[in-house]
Design a protein around this motif. Structure first.
Motif, PDB file in Angstrom:
ATOM      1  N   ARG A  72       0.566  -1.378   0.277  1.00  0.00           N
ATOM      2  CA  ARG A  72      -0.110   0.049   0.172  1.00  0.00           C
ATOM      3  C   ARG A  72       1.180   1.077  -0.042  1.00  0.00           C
ATOM      4  O   ARG A  72       1.593   1.231   0.607  1.00  0.00           O
ATOM      5  CB  ARG A  72      -1.174   0.019   1.275  1.00  0.00           C
ATOM      6  CG  ARG A  72      -1.966  -0.815   1.591  1.00  0.00           C
ATOM      7  CD  ARG A  72      -3.043  -0.918   2.893  1.00  0.00           C
ATOM      8  NE  ARG A  72      -3.597   0.377   2.292  1.00  0.00           N
ATOM      9  CZ  ARG A  72      -4.034   1.402   3.387  1.00  0.00           C
ATOM     10  NH1 ARG A  72      -4.138   0.190   4.335  1.00  0.00           N
ATOM     11  NH2 ARG A  72      -4.817   2.509   3.834  1.00  0.00           N
ATOM     12  N   GLY A  73       0.629   2.246  -0.387  1.00  0.00           N
ATOM     13  CA  GLY A  73       1.050   3.795  -0.645  1.00  0.00           C
ATOM     14  C   GLY A  73       0.684   4.571   0.391  1.00  0.00           C
ATOM     15  O   GLY A  73      -0.118   4.329   0.511  1.00  0.00           O
ATOM     16  N   ALA A  74       1.900   5.296   0.446  1.00  0.00           N
ATOM     17  CA  ALA A  74       1.645   5.635   1.995  1.00  0.00           C
ATOM     18  C   ALA A  74       2.326   7.568   1.307  1.00  0.00           C
ATOM     19  O   ALA A  74       3.315   7.470   0.410  1.00  0.00           O
ATOM     20  CB  ALA A  74       2.375   5.476   3.315  1.00  0.00           C
ATOM     21  N   LYS A  75       1.684   8.097   1.953  1.00  0.00           N
ATOM     22  CA  LYS A  75       2.102   9.648   1.368  1.00  0.00           C
ATOM     23  C   LYS A  75       2.692   9.963   2.448  1.00  0.00           C
ATOM     24  O   LYS A  75       2.384  10.238   3.483  1.00  0.00           O
ATOM     25  CB  LYS A  75       0.727  10.503   1.584  1.00  0.00           C
ATOM     26  CG  LYS A  75       0.979  12.298   1.057  1.00  0.00           C
ATOM     27  CD  LYS A  75      -0.365  13.296   0.299  1.00  0.00           C
ATOM     28  CE  LYS A  75      -1.001  14.482  -0.012  1.00  0.00           C
ATOM     29  NZ  LYS A  75      -1.776  15.173   0.186  1.00  0.00           N
ATOM     30  N   MET A  76       3.762  11.026   1.967  1.00  0.00           N
ATOM     31  CA  MET A  76       4.728  11.885   2.393  1.00  0.00           C
ATOM     32  C   MET A  76       3.925  12.803   3.480  1.00  0.00           C
ATOM     33  O   MET A  76       3.510  14.138   2.616  1.00  0.00           O
ATOM     34  CB  MET A  76       5.989  11.687   1.880  1.00  0.00           C
ATOM     35  CG  MET A  76       6.705  11.174   1.828  1.00  0.00           C
ATOM     36  SD  MET A  76       8.065  11.519   1.169  1.00  0.00           S
ATOM     37  CE  MET A  76       9.128  12.563   1.951  1.00  0.00           C
TER      38      MET A  76
END
Length: 718
Positions: A251-255
């Motif tokens: 899953r992609g996470a946002k900085m």
């Protein structure tokens, strides 16, 4: 506490086909107290969803139950697709590491799923889902301190039935589901079987810009098989097998802020606009396989007694890559392997002779191993290996009995005694490089310990039938979550980290009412509760002497959780149905000891929004050709929530609302078509995140819920 009936109509020969000519609501039969009872008559906080309701609300996995159940928060864990994080009434657990137990129990056809990996179950070929709120220690035992979620598959029919469906949607969604079941060798053969399969696939919500691979995608295959042998109506044996293979990517996470770690220069690492895109240098591997087999024996020796025995074996394996920083630089890169297996036995006896007393007694035994290995690479300078396992042996004896004190007043008493041993082996060492092959001589932890826990969880309730349609009740119950050992311990630097942490407990006090009003056209259920929460277990990061940190686990102290819940279902005319829930929750720490100081006033419960609720408006009408059409629009809301124990104000999620809608056209008894949309306003909302800035890693990221999605399903029933 009370919960409304599932969205059912007048009983008919086919529960899938809604009859829009119905003028009253129909309560659903549940097994919340391990015996069949009508939902509106059970003095237990339970919400039930029938197969029809699940289709209408477009519930694709148990995470979609979140808004439809008061004070339930459930979502995929950080970086995962099928690892579950679940909280009910502010009680749960977000840490998926072995040695840490969940606070909400998840059951698949009466079998407890001990580990969160793979437990965010996809919904297919389901008969009913029940969500029990509040401590369920008496009937369901440990690790149901917040509540329990029961997934009940479709049973074994005597006549051949089945279905097939295809779903297409945006992000190239393509789901296929099918099932067939019935008698084997003729209706009088005594043999029945059922097979159900599902394949759920879609492209990712984001992209790894470093290599072009998709992230936050879905690729899950699942299978269930059942076989039953029936001897008349008093004896049967049923075998079941289930298998799930999740090969979805990470899953992609946002900085949420630039990475400012002091050791590794970051180039081109500013936060991006997309909440799903990443620039990770780690492999896109996040695989989980889970499977289980069970045998259930039912025997009714006479009209008064029914005996049931369930033996089950389950196991799962997970390989995942966790790039905390989401960047190509090696700042906080973790590769983890999880593996578990469990064997459980349950023997229960139900008694009901038609008199003033009825109930259930049972014996439960559990033996499970959960372990794995976590390889940590920090700054490409520090290489640590956390490995080991925890064996849990548990035996419990329970009973729950109802007494009719008068024709209108009932007393229910119950208790469960649990005796549990936890044996933990931990070996945490350092290596010289990222091959993790040459030890550097650093041993953070090396222990082999056993601890015993004993618990008694009582329950007592009184319910009074004010009128044939209104029941009020009061309930007092206790639940507990077992203690254990912190597998991430660093006993060399912090010796007390190798000592066991205590079990936690909740004493719950509830009052409520279940009402069927306006000639059964309105179900209105109200409840209030006050929970005393002690020895709360929290996963935190603790600084090491001389710098650095380790993953710590501690009993924080005490808290109180007070709340009010309402569920409603109103059919003003045969064509319109209004349903939903409202919840208020006041969760606060009374004691939170950190460094010898009580800092309770500055702490917040995680995943415990103060206000939440949902409203669904449905219109249904018969068509001239004999089919019918239903249209639904729904809105759900939750107020501010703190998703993580570090209480980062940047990860904190402000209040938000989601809009969903759907249209279902049933052309005839066989064919139906469904158009569904979720998060139609494309709301951006965080479910969790990581804050490792104070630990020196410069990581501040957030994981977001799904974007706007829409799909079209064609289904054939036979």
């Amino acid at each position: 506490m009370a919960a409304p009936a599932a969205f059912a109509q007048d009983p008919g020969p086919d529960p899938v086909v809604p009859r829009t000519s119905a003028t009253t609501l129909d309560a659903v039969t549940v097994t919340a107290r391990k015996r069949e009872e009508t939902l509106q008559d059970v003095p237990v906080a339970v919400t039930a969803f029938t197969a029809e309701t699940i289709d209408k609300l477009n519930i694709k996995d148990i995470g979609d139950l979140d808004a439809q159940v008061p004070n339930l928060t459930i979502y995929a864990a950080r970086g995962s697709t099928s690892t579950v994080t679940a909280y009910i009434r502010g009680v749960g657990q977000a840490d998926p590491l072995w040695g840490v137990d969940p606070g909400v129990g998840i059951y698949l056809d009466d079998v407890y799923i001990a580990r969160p990996q793979g437990a965010l179950l996809d919904v297919f070929d389901v008969e009913r889902i029940e969500v029990l709120r509040g401590p369920q220690g008496t009937l369901y035992g440990k690790n149901t301190i917040g509540g329990a979620i029961k997934y009940i598959s479709r049973g074994l029919p005597t006549q051949t039935t089945g279905f097939g469906s295809i779903t297409v949607g945006n992000y190239n969604q393509l789901d296929a589901k099918a099932a067939i079941g019935g008698a084997i060798g003729g209706e009088d053969s005594g043999l029945r079987g059922r097979v159900a399969v599902a394949s759920m696939n879609r492209d990712g919500f984001g992209t790894n810009l470093r290599n072009g691979q998709e992230v936050s995608d879905k690729e899950i295959n699942a299978l269930r098989m059942q076989l039953g042998a029936y001897s008349h109506e008093d004896f049967d044996v049923q075998f079941a097998f289930d298998w799930i293979d999740d090969q979805s990517g990470v899953r992609g996470a946002k900085m949420l802020a630039p990475n400012t770690n002091p050791l590794v220069p970051v180039t081109g690492g500013a936060p991006m606009d997309s909440r799903y895109d990443i620039r990770s240098g780690m492999p896109n591997v996040n695989d989980t396989e889970m499977k289980g087999i069970s045998a259930t024996v039912n025997w009714r020796p006479n009209d008064d007694w029914a005996l049931k025995y369930v033996v089950a074996k389950r196991e799962s394996d997970t390989e995942t890559n966790i790039d905390f920083d989401t960047l190509p630089e090696r700042i906080a890169d973790v590769k983890a392997f999880y593996s578990d297996q469990q064997l459980s036995h349950e023997l229960q006896a139900n008694y009901d002779a038609g008199g003033r007393g009825r109930g259930v007694v049972g014996l439960y035994a559990f033996n499970g191993d959960a372990g794995g290995q976590v390889l940590n690479n920090f700054f490409d300078l520090s290489f640590g290996d956390t490995q080991g396992y925890v064996n849990t042996k548990s035996v419990a004896l329970y009973g729950d009995w109802t007494f009719d004190l008068t024709d209108r007043l009932k007393l229910d008493v119950g208790a469960r005694y649990t005796d549990e041993d936890k044996h933990a082996v931990a070996y945490n060492i350092g290596y010289t490089d990222d091959s993790f092959s040459v030890p550097n001589g650093v041993v953070a932890a090396n222990f082999d310990k056993t601890v015993n826990f004993k618990n008694v969880s009582p329950k007592v309730s009184l319910d009074f039938q004010l009128t044939p349609d209104i029941m009020v009740y009061g309930l007092a119950s206790r639940g507990f979550k077992s203690g254990g050992y912190n597998i991430r311990a660093n006993t060399t630097a912090v010796p007390r980290s190798g000592e066991p942490f205590d079990d936690e407990s909740v004493d719950s006090f509830e009052i409520g009412t279940k009402m069927g009003l306006l000639d059964q056209r309105l179900f209105l259920n109200l409840a209030a509760f006050h929970n005393v929460y002690e020895d709360i277990q929290l996963s935190v990061f603790t600084a090491l002497p001389g710098g650095g940190f380790f993953g710590d686990f501690t009993n924080a102290g005490k808290g109180t959780v007070t709340g009010v819940e309402a569920e409603y279902q109103f059919m003003p005319t045969p064509n319109w149905l209004l349903s939903g829930n409202l919840a208020w929750l006041d969760a606060k720490y009374d004691e939170f000891i950190s460094g010898g100081v009580n800092i309770a006033d500055s702490q917040y419960f995680t995943n415990a929004p103060e206000f939440s609720g949902a409203i669904n408006l449905e219109y249904r009408t018969d068509l001239a050709n004999g089919g019918n059409l239903s249209a639904r629009v729904g809105y759900s809301y939750q107020s501010e929530v703190w998703p993580t124990t570090d209480l980062s104000p940047v990860i904190r999620q402000d209040g938000y609302g989601l809009i969903n809608a759907g249209v279902i056209w049933r052309a005839n008894d066989a064919w139906s078509f469904s158009l569904q949309g979720t998060n139609l306003a494309d709301e951006e909302y965080r479910t969790t995140g990581y804050n490792l800035v104070s630990a020196g890693l410069g990581v501040l990221t957030g994981f977001y819920g799904p974007p706007r999605q829409y799909s079209l399903t064609a289904r054939y029933d036979f």
